[in-house]
Scaffold this motif. Structure first.
Motif, mmCIF file in Angstrom:
data_model
loop_
_atom_site.group_PDB
_atom_site.id
_atom_site.type_symbol
_atom_site.label_atom_id
_atom_site.label_comp_id
_atom_site.label_asym_id
_atom_site.label_seq_id
_atom_site.Cartn_x
_atom_site.Cartn_y
_atom_site.Cartn_z
ATOM 1 N N THR A 62 38.905 56.072 49.602
ATOM 2 C CA THR A 62 38.899 56.286 48.157
ATOM 3 C C THR A 62 40.165 55.724 47.526
ATOM 4 O OG1 THR A 62 37.547 58.257 48.352
ATOM 5 C CG2 THR A 62 38.820 58.033 46.340
ATOM 6 N N THR A 66 40.549 52.979 44.581
ATOM 7 C CA THR A 66 41.234 53.232 43.310
ATOM 8 C C THR A 66 42.413 52.282 43.132
ATOM 9 O OG1 THR A 66 42.440 55.026 44.365
ATOM 10 C CG2 THR A 66 40.606 55.646 42.970
ATOM 11 N N LYS A 68 42.537 49.235 44.355
ATOM 12 C CA LYS A 68 41.931 47.935 44.038
ATOM 13 C C LYS A 68 41.609 47.876 42.547
ATOM 14 C CE LYS A 68 38.054 45.066 45.510
ATOM 15 N NZ LYS A 68 36.611 45.223 45.470
ATOM 16 N N PHE A 69 41.061 48.972 42.019
ATOM 17 C CA PHE A 69 40.730 49.113 40.605
ATOM 18 C C PHE A 69 41.976 48.908 39.743
ATOM 19 C CE2 PHE A 69 37.989 51.344 37.433
ATOM 20 C CZ PHE A 69 38.932 51.608 36.459
ATOM 21 N N ALA A 72 43.497 45.313 39.883
ATOM 22 C CA ALA A 72 42.724 44.291 39.160
ATOM 23 C C ALA A 72 43.097 44.336 37.678
ATOM 24 C CB ALA A 72 41.240 44.524 39.352
ATOM 25 N N LEU A 73 43.181 45.544 37.119
ATOM 26 C CA LEU A 73 43.530 45.679 35.703
ATOM 27 C C LEU A 73 44.982 45.262 35.460
ATOM 28 C CD1 LEU A 73 41.690 48.963 34.782
ATOM 29 C CD2 LEU A 73 41.189 46.684 33.966
ATOM 30 N N LEU A 76 45.105 41.487 35.345
ATOM 31 C CA LEU A 76 44.494 40.944 34.123
ATOM 32 C C LEU A 76 45.384 41.173 32.914
ATOM 33 C CD1 LEU A 76 40.794 42.012 34.667
ATOM 34 C CD2 LEU A 76 41.620 39.680 34.460
ATOM 35 N N ARG A 77 46.010 42.356 32.842
ATOM 36 C CA ARG A 77 46.818 42.683 31.661
ATOM 37 C C ARG A 77 48.183 42.023 31.700
ATOM 38 N NH1 ARG A 77 45.005 48.943 32.048
ATOM 39 N NH2 ARG A 77 43.278 48.877 30.583
ATOM 40 N N GLU A 78 48.837 42.083 32.861
ATOM 41 C CA GLU A 78 50.199 41.546 32.938
ATOM 42 C C GLU A 78 50.220 40.064 33.281
ATOM 43 O OE1 GLU A 78 53.378 43.713 33.982
ATOM 44 O OE2 GLU A 78 52.482 45.639 33.475
ATOM 45 N N GLU A 79 49.056 39.540 33.676
ATOM 46 C CA GLU A 79 48.927 38.123 34.031
ATOM 47 C C GLU A 79 49.905 37.741 35.143
ATOM 48 O OE1 GLU A 79 49.266 36.089 30.326
ATOM 49 O OE2 GLU A 79 47.336 36.812 29.645
ATOM 50 N N GLN B 111 35.682 47.026 36.143
ATOM 51 C CA GLN B 111 36.294 47.673 37.313
ATOM 52 C C GLN B 111 35.606 48.989 37.639
ATOM 53 O OE1 GLN B 111 38.022 44.601 38.125
ATOM 54 N NE2 GLN B 111 38.472 46.325 39.439
ATOM 55 N N TYR B 115 33.969 49.924 41.144
ATOM 56 C CA TYR B 115 34.439 51.124 41.844
ATOM 57 C C TYR B 115 33.251 51.991 42.251
ATOM 58 C CZ TYR B 115 37.121 55.389 42.724
ATOM 59 O OH TYR B 115 37.674 56.505 43.296
#
Lengths: 203, 275
Positions: A62, A66, A68-69, A72-73, A76-79, B111, B115
């Motif tokens: 788990t 989490t 990995k989640f 990924a964000l 994408l946000r901080e490039e 995401q 998940y």
């Protein structure tokens, strides 16, 4: 038996000269019954950040998902890719969020910063410890600590590091019923990652 | 003669009536229109053009950037093209500030799906989630709609390469090639004539630049972003925002090709009128 010992694990990370190694056994059991011998406990987060998760297998998986989640964000946000110390802070934060109903996982973060290796170990509530030499986690930490303390030396090359980490891990799991049944080692250097499977006692 | 009250006034053009029913987005006009949504579309019609084209081996998108001045610190990443997940990207036409909110929501939605289900979100599912979010602002809360249209380019194992368009009302549609923003009609008609459906990615790149050449005042690498999404043989998805030098070369090629075609057409007219 503590819930952290239910599935069994042995994880060790060590620092060398501009390189870092993280290794783990691959056993997954239900108490004394071995169920899997190819269970992944060390996960690549980025080219320069690896995380080893020791503890309850369901929480290991788990937490892997989490993380990995979240990563990924982050990308994408901080490039950009997350750095080892920011990642360790993230893991610590995520664990403490569950202070009164924790994940039964004790993570190890191993990474490579521009100025050298990064090592961090945590308890299940996210309390971090940062070291220059090695960090260990799992059901045979006493064995791992003893082996690492005597075998570690500073400024090892990637090959020396691989040898040291492998011997520490294999000897430690041989005296622990809950861990072993195969092992994998990852060596991180500025030029790339090498992953190898170790041949050890399958018991 | 009787003084007609505004409610009973003849409203063929809708302008008298629309003033009474356009202040609040959550109200239909008597003609059954949501004026706020239509005004949102108007905002987009003044925004930089964006075009999306499906190729046999990928999806190509391009967008016209706002006027670039010397004093403006060029952003590291595009203001038109955004990655949503490994297998989906989007190009924006409209209010950038509105777009970034929806883009972040889309990224989180992608995401969350991965998940939950352990696999990448199917492209249409992602588009629908974004659109359902937009729709909320046409029915609840009294907040204005988002002034953005998106082109979504993506790949999934269910339907391969896909291209979708979504507008402020929350409607979306699947396209093989389409255009949004300023002069979109001109771009769309060019696509209608020239798009065959058998083009490769590189042929679609040329076609996309031709579309922008038609819709933009002057086509130049300085004020456009060019993008392609492709899947490699080993399954990895590649997002390519074409580097500046490549775009310069591609624009030059397209301009040469168009000039040659124009010269040919002019010569043909000259010979035929000479007879």
């Amino acid at each position: 038996m503590s819930i952290l010992e239910h599935n069994g694990a042995a994880i060790i990370a060590m620092a060398g000269k501009d390189c870092v190694a993280i290794a783990a056994d691959t056993r997954m059991g239900l108490r004394q019954q071995t169920v899997a011998t190819d269970f992944e406990k060390v996960f690549k987060m980025t080219d320069s950040v690896f995380v080893g998760l020791a503890g309850l297998a369901t929480d290991v998986q788990t937490l892997r998902n989490t993380l990995k989640f979240r990563l990924a964000l982050y990308a994408l946000r901080e490039e950009r890719e997350i750095k080892p110390d920011a990642f360790a802070a993230l893991v610590s934060h995520m664990l403490y969020e569950k202070r009164f109903g924790p994940y039964f996982v004790e993570p190890i973060v191993a990474g490579l910063k521009p100025d050298g290796p990064f090592l961090c170990g945590m308890d299940l509530l996210g309390a971090p410890v940062f070291t220059e030499d090695f960090v260990v986690a799992g059901t045979c930490t006493e064995n791992l600590h003893g082996m690492a303390e005597s075998m570690w030396r500073p400024d090892m090359s990637p090959d020396e590091l691989f040898e040291t980490v492998s011997q520490c891990l294999l000897s430690s799991v041989d005296r622990d019923a809950m861990s072993g049944w195969g092992a994998v080692v990852h060596i991180l250097t500025p030029t790339g990652v090498t992953s190898k499977k170790l041949k050890g006692r399958m018991d | 003669t009787r003084q007609c009250s505004p409610e009973l006034a003849d409203d063929d053009d809708g302008s008298a009536m629309s003033r009474r029913y356009d202040k609040v987005v959550t109200t239909f006009s008597p003609e059954g229109r949501l004026h706020q949504v239509e005004y949102a579309v108007e905002a987009i019609n003044n925004a930089g053009t964006a075009v999306g084209i499906l190729a046999t081996d990928g999806v190509v998108m391009a967008g016209e950037k706002q006027k670039v001045t010397k004093l403006l610190e060029a952003p590291k990443s595009s203001e038109k093209i955004y990655k949503l997940d490994e297998h989906v990207a989007t190009v924006v036409a409209g209010l950038t500030a509105d777009a970034t909110i929806l883009i972040d929501a889309a990224r989180v939605a992608a995401q969350r799906y991965a998940y939950q289900y352990g696999e990448p979100i199917p492209v249409e599912q992602l588009v629908e989630r974004v659109c359902n979010h937009k729709q909320l602002y046409t029915q609840y809360g009294g907040q204005r709609p988002f002034g953005v249209k998106f082109l979504f380019a993506g790949y999934d194992r269910h339907f391969g390469y896909q291209l979708y368009l979504s507008d402020p009302s929350g409607t979306y549609s699947g396209w093989r090639a389409t255009c949004i923003g300023q002069n979109a009609n001109a771009g769309q008609s060019l696509l209608k004539n020239d798009y065959k459906g058998t083009e490769t990615t590189s042929e679609c790149v040329t076609l996309a630049l031709k579309v922008l050449h038609k819709t933009m005042e002057s086509l130049s690498a300085e004020n456009l972003d060019l993008f392609a999404l492709r899947k490699l043989d080993d399954g990895t998805m590649v997002h390519t925002v074409f580097p500046h030098d490549e775009v310069v070369a591609l624009v030059a090629d397209v301009k040469k090709e168009l000039e040659a075609a124009e010269a040919e057409a002019a010569a043909a007219i000259a010979t035929s009128s000479g007879k």
